[in-house]
Design an enzyme around this catalytic site. Sequence first.
Site, PDB file in Angstrom:
ATOM      1  N   LYS A  11      19.235 -37.896 -43.366  1.00 20.36           N
ATOM      2  CA  LYS A  11      18.651 -36.745 -43.955  1.00 20.36           C
ATOM      3  C   LYS A  11      19.633 -35.611 -43.931  1.00 20.36           C
ATOM      4  CE  LYS A  11      13.928 -38.202 -43.060  1.00 20.36           C
ATOM      5  NZ  LYS A  11      12.423 -37.471 -42.443  1.00 20.36           N
ATOM      6  N   PHE A  59       2.558 -30.596 -45.723  1.00 27.11           N
ATOM      7  CA  PHE A  59       4.050 -30.386 -45.763  1.00 27.11           C
ATOM      8  C   PHE A  59       4.927 -31.011 -46.783  1.00 27.11           C
ATOM      9  CE2 PHE A  59       3.009 -34.172 -43.394  1.00 27.11           C
ATOM     10  CZ  PHE A  59       3.725 -35.148 -43.912  1.00 27.11           C
ATOM     11  N   ARG A  87      12.787 -48.424 -36.031  1.00 25.41           N
ATOM     12  CA  ARG A  87      11.788 -47.581 -35.732  1.00 25.41           C
ATOM     13  C   ARG A  87      12.009 -47.234 -34.365  1.00 25.41           C
ATOM     14  NH1 ARG A  87       8.860 -44.527 -39.898  1.00 25.41           N
ATOM     15  NH2 ARG A  87       7.863 -43.962 -38.182  1.00 25.41           N
ATOM     16  N   THR A  93       8.562 -39.202 -34.933  1.00 19.97           N
ATOM     17  CA  THR A  93       8.684 -38.533 -36.051  1.00 19.97           C
ATOM     18  C   THR A  93       9.072 -36.962 -35.471  1.00 19.97           C
ATOM     19  OG1 THR A  93       6.828 -39.329 -37.209  1.00 19.97           O
ATOM     20  CG2 THR A  93       7.607 -37.542 -38.090  1.00 19.97           C
ATOM     21  N   ARG A 104      16.584 -39.328 -33.125  1.00 19.42           N
ATOM     22  CA  ARG A 104      15.803 -38.268 -33.118  1.00 19.42           C
ATOM     23  C   ARG A 104      15.722 -37.529 -32.103  1.00 19.42           C
ATOM     24  NH1 ARG A 104      10.884 -40.568 -37.029  1.00 19.42           N
ATOM     25  NH2 ARG A 104      11.870 -40.055 -38.939  1.00 19.42           N
ATOM     26  N   ASN A 114      14.192 -34.085 -39.053  1.00 17.89           N
ATOM     27  CA  ASN A 114      14.085 -35.156 -38.249  1.00 17.89           C
ATOM     28  C   ASN A 114      15.342 -36.156 -38.207  1.00 17.89           C
ATOM     29  OD1 ASN A 114      12.806 -36.539 -40.042  1.00 17.89           O
ATOM     30  ND2 ASN A 114      11.180 -36.912 -38.922  1.00 17.89           N
ATOM     31  N   HIS A 117      15.363 -41.077 -41.727  1.00 17.83           N
ATOM     32  CA  HIS A 117      14.136 -42.030 -42.197  1.00 17.83           C
ATOM     33  C   HIS A 117      14.489 -43.451 -41.861  1.00 17.83           C
ATOM     34  CE1 HIS A 117      11.161 -43.741 -44.910  1.00 17.83           C
ATOM     35  NE2 HIS A 117      11.947 -44.786 -44.973  1.00 17.83           N
TER      36      HIS A 117
HETATM   37  P1  IDP Z   1       8.152 -41.002 -40.410  1.00 19.26           P
HETATM   38  O1  IDP Z   1       9.344 -40.419 -40.865  1.00 19.26           O
HETATM   39  O2  IDP Z   1       8.266 -40.854 -38.800  1.00 19.26           O
HETATM   40  O3  IDP Z   1       7.708 -42.231 -40.839  1.00 19.26           O
HETATM   41  P2  IDP Z   1       5.905 -39.710 -41.827  1.00 19.26           P
HETATM   42  O4  IDP Z   1       4.494 -39.509 -41.001  1.00 19.26           O
HETATM   43  O5  IDP Z   1       6.225 -41.054 -42.655  1.00 19.26           O
HETATM   44  O6  IDP Z   1       6.848 -39.954 -40.504  1.00 19.26           O
HETATM   45  O7  IDP Z   1       6.346 -38.464 -42.584  1.00 19.26           O
HETATM   46  C1  IDP Z   1       7.413 -38.656 -43.441  1.00 19.26           C
HETATM   47  C2  IDP Z   1       8.266 -37.522 -43.211  1.00 19.26           C
HETATM   48  O8  IDP Z   1       7.580 -36.214 -43.465  1.00 19.26           O
HETATM   49  C3  IDP Z   1       8.841 -37.045 -41.712  1.00 19.26           C
HETATM   50  O9  IDP Z   1       9.890 -37.946 -41.538  1.00 19.26           O
HETATM   51  C4  IDP Z   1       8.816 -35.704 -41.783  1.00 19.26           C
HETATM   52  O10 IDP Z   1      10.340 -35.210 -42.383  1.00 19.26           O
HETATM   53  C5  IDP Z   1       7.892 -35.146 -42.575  1.00 19.26           C
HETATM   54  N1  IDP Z   1       6.746 -34.702 -42.052  1.00 19.26           N
HETATM   55  C6  IDP Z   1       5.849 -35.583 -41.362  1.00 19.26           C
HETATM   56  N2  IDP Z   1       4.982 -34.940 -40.629  1.00 19.26           N
HETATM   57  C7  IDP Z   1       5.314 -33.676 -40.870  1.00 19.26           C
HETATM   58  C8  IDP Z   1       4.678 -32.237 -40.427  1.00 19.26           C
HETATM   59  O11 IDP Z   1       3.727 -32.442 -39.513  1.00 19.26           O
HETATM   60  N3  IDP Z   1       5.270 -31.294 -40.584  1.00 19.26           N
HETATM   61  C9  IDP Z   1       6.445 -31.207 -41.337  1.00 19.26           C
HETATM   62  N4  IDP Z   1       7.019 -32.477 -41.830  1.00 19.26           N
HETATM   63  C10 IDP Z   1       6.415 -33.422 -41.573  1.00 19.26           C
HETATM   64 MG    MG Z   2       6.858 -42.745 -42.568  1.00 17.62          MG
END
Ligand code: IDP
Ligand code: MG
Length: 140
Positions: A11, A59, A87, A93, A104, A114, A117
């Site tokens: 990212k 978000f 993963r 996350t 991460r 973070n 992806h």
């Molecule tokens: P993941 O990337 O671990 O699969 P997801 O829940 O799919 O997590 O969320 C996609 C992306 O959205 C995250 O990687 C992060 O960049 C952002 N994100 C997820 N939850 C939050 C939050 O609570 N606050 C701000 N950004 C978030």
């Molecule tokens: Mg995801």
Amino acid sequence: MESNRTFTMLKPDSIEQGFMLPILNMIQDAGFNIIALKYKKMTRDEAKQFYSIHSDKPFFKDLIKFMTRGPIVAAALEKNNAVEDFRALIGSTDPKDALDGTIRKKYAKSKGENAVHGSDSDENAAIEISFHFKNNEIFS
Ligand code: IDP
Ligand code: MG
């Protein structure tokens, strides 16, 4: 085989801080073959489509702004059990919850920014790989 593939993006926060090569090294050292690679900036439309599953989340706006503020590295990866193993390599996350030794934990600043992806299923891995790469850009 598709089930041995996953998709990742480094990212904008990773690229801005100079973590592109260290993170790619961690990915290779963990046994993933990089079978497609692209350095690009996503358009707003691309980011919105890629993250459309999150469009109703609070978000979402920040996520699109973040993911389009600078270039990303997109990659397709191959390894046995790729989705699950990747993963595990990237960690939770929220970096606060990520285990030691994960990408991460090492490189992410916050739950939003973070670092990386990783696809969450074989089905989404296939969708995300074809979102970013044509068949003739993949070298399996
Ligand atoms: P993941 O990337 O671990 O699969 P997801 O829940 O799919 O997590 O969320 C996609 C992306 O959205 C995250 O990687 C992060 O960049 C952002 N994100 C997820 N939850 C939050 C939050 O609570 N606050 C701000 N950004 C978030
Ligand atoms: Mg995801």
